[in-house]
Design an enzyme around this catalytic site. Structure first.
Site, PDB file in Angstrom:
ATOM      1  N   THR A 126       4.228   1.831   2.275  1.00  0.00           N
ATOM      2  CA  THR A 126       5.515   2.057   1.621  1.00  0.00           C
ATOM      3  C   THR A 126       6.288   3.158   2.326  1.00  0.00           C
ATOM      4  O   THR A 126       7.462   2.990   2.691  1.00  0.00           O
ATOM      5  CB  THR A 126       5.313   2.422   0.140  1.00  0.00           C
ATOM      6  OG1 THR A 126       4.753   1.297  -0.553  1.00  0.00           O
ATOM      7  CG2 THR A 126       6.637   2.798  -0.520  1.00  0.00           C
ATOM      8  N   GLY A 155       0.827  -1.190   0.000  1.00  0.00           N
ATOM      9  CA  GLY A 155       0.000   0.000   0.000  1.00  0.00           C
ATOM     10  C   GLY A 155       0.867   1.247   0.000  1.00  0.00           C
ATOM     11  O   GLY A 155       2.049   1.206   0.353  1.00  0.00           O
ATOM     12  N   CYS A 156       0.281   2.369  -0.394  1.00  0.00           N
ATOM     13  CA  CYS A 156       1.069   3.602  -0.495  1.00  0.00           C
ATOM     14  C   CYS A 156       1.509   4.104   0.879  1.00  0.00           C
ATOM     15  O   CYS A 156       2.677   4.475   1.067  1.00  0.00           O
ATOM     16  CB  CYS A 156       0.284   4.667  -1.247  1.00  0.00           C
ATOM     17  SG  CYS A 156      -1.393   4.957  -0.654  1.00  0.00           S
ATOM     18  N   TYR A 157       0.588   4.120   1.847  1.00  0.00           N
ATOM     19  CA  TYR A 157       0.990   4.534   3.195  1.00  0.00           C
ATOM     20  C   TYR A 157       2.028   3.579   3.795  1.00  0.00           C
ATOM     21  O   TYR A 157       3.034   4.026   4.362  1.00  0.00           O
ATOM     22  CB  TYR A 157      -0.224   4.611   4.121  1.00  0.00           C
ATOM     23  CG  TYR A 157      -1.109   5.812   3.941  1.00  0.00           C
ATOM     24  CD1 TYR A 157      -0.609   7.112   4.055  1.00  0.00           C
ATOM     25  CD2 TYR A 157      -2.477   5.669   3.710  1.00  0.00           C
ATOM     26  CE1 TYR A 157      -1.442   8.215   3.923  1.00  0.00           C
ATOM     27  CE2 TYR A 157      -3.318   6.765   3.571  1.00  0.00           C
ATOM     28  CZ  TYR A 157      -2.794   8.036   3.682  1.00  0.00           C
ATOM     29  OH  TYR A 157      -3.623   9.125   3.553  1.00  0.00           O
TER      30      TYR A 157
END
Length: 343
Positions: A149, A145-147
Site C-alpha cells: 500500500t 498488503g501494508c507495505y
C-alpha cells in the site's frame, strides 16, 4: 440502507481494527464476530479497546456462521481465506485482508507462499489508476498488503506518467511491530524491540516483493524490478517507506512534483505535503490517511518519495472498509473520517 457485516479473525490486530472502524460506520450493522482459536470468549477480553462490542461472544469461523451477511471480512492467516471464500454465496461481498487473492501470477504465489494459487480478485487500493471502477459492484476484493500500500502510493504516479525507469527501484520501509501479527514471538517482546531497529526478509525474500512489482508493473505497462528491504521499528503501528527510482532522461523536478499533485490532489485520504514538509508515522496514526513527499536528487538522477501510513488502518482495515464503501455505492469516506492522534 443498512449493511449486515460479519468479521472473521476478530481476535487479531487486523480483525480488531476492522471492528473499530465498522463500529463507527453509519451504514453498517455488525453481525457475526468470529475467531476460530478463541471461540466462546468475550470480545472485550481480547480487544479491550472496543468498549461498545465488549460483551459480544466470539463464534467459530465457519461458513455457516459467516453466511447470511451482506459483507464478510476475512482477516485470517495467509492461505486460510481461499477455502472459506469459495464456499460463501456469490452475492456476498467478501473482502480478504490476507494475501490469498492479491497476486496475478500463480508462479509468484507458489514461490513466495508455497501453496496452490487461489485466483486473483479486484485489488482494493482505489487510488491506483482505474482501480475505483474495478471495485464498483465487486463482490470479491483483495486487500493489499501494508507495505505494498505505501510503496504503490509512493511510486505509482511516476510509473503511470512514464517518468521513471523500470529496472532500478529501491524501497526501504520501517514498520511497527503490529505488522507481524499478535502471536507471541521472542523478537517482538519489549526488551528486544525497544531502542532497536532490525531488517528482515532481506535479499528479495519478503512476500510483498512480487506484489509491489506487480502493482508498479501494471502502472508502467512493463515489468518493474524492485529491491525491497523491510525493517522492524520500535513502535506499535505505522509504516514509513522511502522509495527511490531512476528518472528517465530529461525529466525535471517540476514534472515529478506535477505528476504526484495530479494523481492525489482530489484524493480524500492521500496527501502530498507542501514542499519542505516530511511525513511522519505519528501524523497518520489511527487514521486512513497517507502522507508523502517527493523530491528529485539531481546528483544521482533519482526520485525519492517518502510515504507514511498506519499499517493497520490505511494499510489493512481502512483500505478494506474504503473498498467496501466503493463496492456497495456508499460514500467512500463513510466510517473513515478519523484524524491522526497526537501527541
Amino acid at each position: 440502507m443498512t449493511i449486515s457485516v460479519a468479521v472473521s479473525g476478530a481476535s487479531g490486530y487486523a480483525g480488531g481494527e476492522v471492528l473499530r472502524l465498522l463500529a463507527g460506520h453509519p451504514d453498517v450493522t455488525i453481525g457475526a464476530i468470529t475467531a476460530h482459536s478463541n471461540a466462546g470468549s468475550r470480545l472485550g477480553e481480547l480487544q479491550p479497546h472496543l468498549h461498545g462490542l465488549a460483551s459480544r461472544i466470539l463464534e467459530d469461523t465457519t461458513v455457516e456462521n459467516l453466511s447470511g451477511h451482506d459483507v464478510v471480512f476475512l482477516a485470517l492467516p495467509h492461505g486460510a481465506s481461499a477455502d472459506i471464500a469459495a464456499q460463501l454465496p456469490e452475492g456476498t461481498v467478501v473482502i480478504d485482508a490476507g494475501a490469498d487473492h492479491r497476486l496475478e501470477d500463480p508462479a509468484a504465489w507458489e514461490k513466495f507462499y508455497g501453496s496452490a494459487h487461489a485466483g486473483t480478485w479486484p485489488y482494493g487500493l482505489p487510488e491506483l489508476p482505474g482501480q475505483r471502477e474495478k471495485l464498483k459492484g465487486a463482490n470479491r476484493i483483495a486487500v493489499p498488503g501494508c507495505y505494498p500500500t505505501s510503496a504503490l502510493l509512493a511510486l505509482t504516479p511516476g510509473f503511470a506518467g512514464s517518468l521513471l525507469q523500470p529496472d532500478d527501484v529501491v524501497i526501504v520501509a520501517a514498520s511497527g511491530t503490529s505488522g507481524a501479527g499478535k502471536a507471541a514471538k521472542v523478537n517482538l517482546i519489549g526488551s528486544e524491540v525497544m531502542g532497536s531497529m532490525s531488517p528482515y526478509g532481506v535479499g528479495g525474500g519478503h512476500r510483498h516483493t512480487p506484489e509491489i512489482e506487480q502493482g508498479l508493473g501494471n502502472a508502467a505497462g512493463e515489468a518493474v524490478t524492485v529491491s525491497f528491504t523491510p525493517t522492524l521499528a520500535p513502535m506499535s503501528r505505522g509504516i514509513l517507506t522511502t522509495a527511490t527510482a531512476k528518472v528517465k532522461p530529461g525529466v525535471t523536478a517540476a514534472e515529478l512534483r506535477s505528476a504526484w499533485e495530479e494523481a492525489y490532489d482530489d484524493e480524500p485520504f492521500v496527501h502530498l505535503l507542501p514542499e519542505g514538509q516530511w511525513p511522519s508515522t505519528k501524523s497518520v496514526q489511527g487514521s486512513n490517511h497517507a502522507v508523502m513527499q517527493v523530491a528529485f536528487d539531481a546528483h544521482t538522477g533519482r526520485v525519492i518519495v517518502t510515504c507514511a501510513i498506519d499499517n493497520l488502518t490505511k494499510g489493512t482495515a481502512g483500505g478494506a472498509v474504503q473498498s467496501m464503501n466503493i463496492a456497495l455505492g456508499l460514500a467512500e469516506t463513510a466510517g473513515l473520517n478519523l484524524q491522526g492522534v497526537a501527541p
